[in-house]
Design a protein around this motif. Sequence first.
Motif, short mmCIF file in Angstrom:
data_model
loop_
_atom_site.label_atom_id
_atom_site.label_comp_id
_atom_site.label_asym_id
_atom_site.label_seq_id
_atom_site.Cartn_x
_atom_site.Cartn_y
_atom_site.Cartn_z
N ILE A 1 0.84 -1.20 0.00
CA ILE A 1 0.00 0.00 0.00
C ILE A 1 0.87 1.25 0.00
O ILE A 1 0.64 2.19 -0.76
N ALA A 2 1.89 1.27 0.86
CA ALA A 2 2.72 2.46 1.02
C ALA A 2 4.02 2.39 0.21
O ALA A 2 4.77 3.35 0.19
N ASP A 3 4.29 1.25 -0.42
CA ASP A 3 5.49 1.05 -1.22
C ASP A 3 6.76 1.28 -0.40
O ASP A 3 7.71 1.89 -0.87
N PHE A 4 6.77 0.80 0.85
CA PHE A 4 7.96 0.85 1.68
C PHE A 4 8.84 -0.35 1.36
O PHE A 4 8.37 -1.35 0.84
N TYR B 1 9.64 -2.13 10.31
CA TYR B 1 9.82 -1.07 11.31
C TYR B 1 8.49 -0.37 11.61
O TYR B 1 8.12 -0.20 12.78
N MET B 2 7.76 0.02 10.57
CA MET B 2 6.48 0.70 10.78
C MET B 2 5.48 -0.20 11.49
O MET B 2 4.72 0.25 12.36
N GLU C 1 7.64 8.07 11.85
CA GLU C 1 7.33 7.45 10.58
C GLU C 1 8.56 7.50 9.68
O GLU C 1 9.39 8.39 9.80
N VAL C 2 8.63 6.56 8.77
CA VAL C 2 9.75 6.52 7.83
C VAL C 2 9.69 7.74 6.93
O VAL C 2 10.70 8.37 6.64
N ARG C 3 8.51 8.09 6.48
CA ARG C 3 8.26 9.29 5.68
C ARG C 3 6.80 9.68 5.88
O ARG C 3 6.01 8.88 6.37
N PRO C 4 6.41 10.90 5.53
CA PRO C 4 5.01 11.30 5.72
C PRO C 4 4.06 10.34 4.99
O PRO C 4 4.34 9.88 3.89
N LEU C 5 2.93 10.05 5.64
CA LEU C 5 1.98 9.08 5.11
C LEU C 5 0.84 9.79 4.38
O LEU C 5 0.35 10.83 4.84
#
Length: 66
Positions: A30-33, A40-41, A53-57
């Motif tokens: 969904i978030a392409d992490f 981690y998330m 967060e790793v980056r803004p969602l």
Amino acid sequence: MLRLFRSKIYLALFMVSLVLLFGVLGYRYIADFSWVEALYMTVITVSTVGFKEVRPLSTDEQLFTV
């Protein structure tokens, strides 16, 4: 008694594993992490640490996190 205790532990470990798997796959697709970012998330969300967060969602990613 020991048998009942052992079966509950296995059930709890299975359920935790399912939640982690669902979370990692969700963040991955969904978030392409990356796989590590997704893990981690998932861990910081499930453990309620909420460190960073790793980056803004996006809105979709925020709904998945909820």
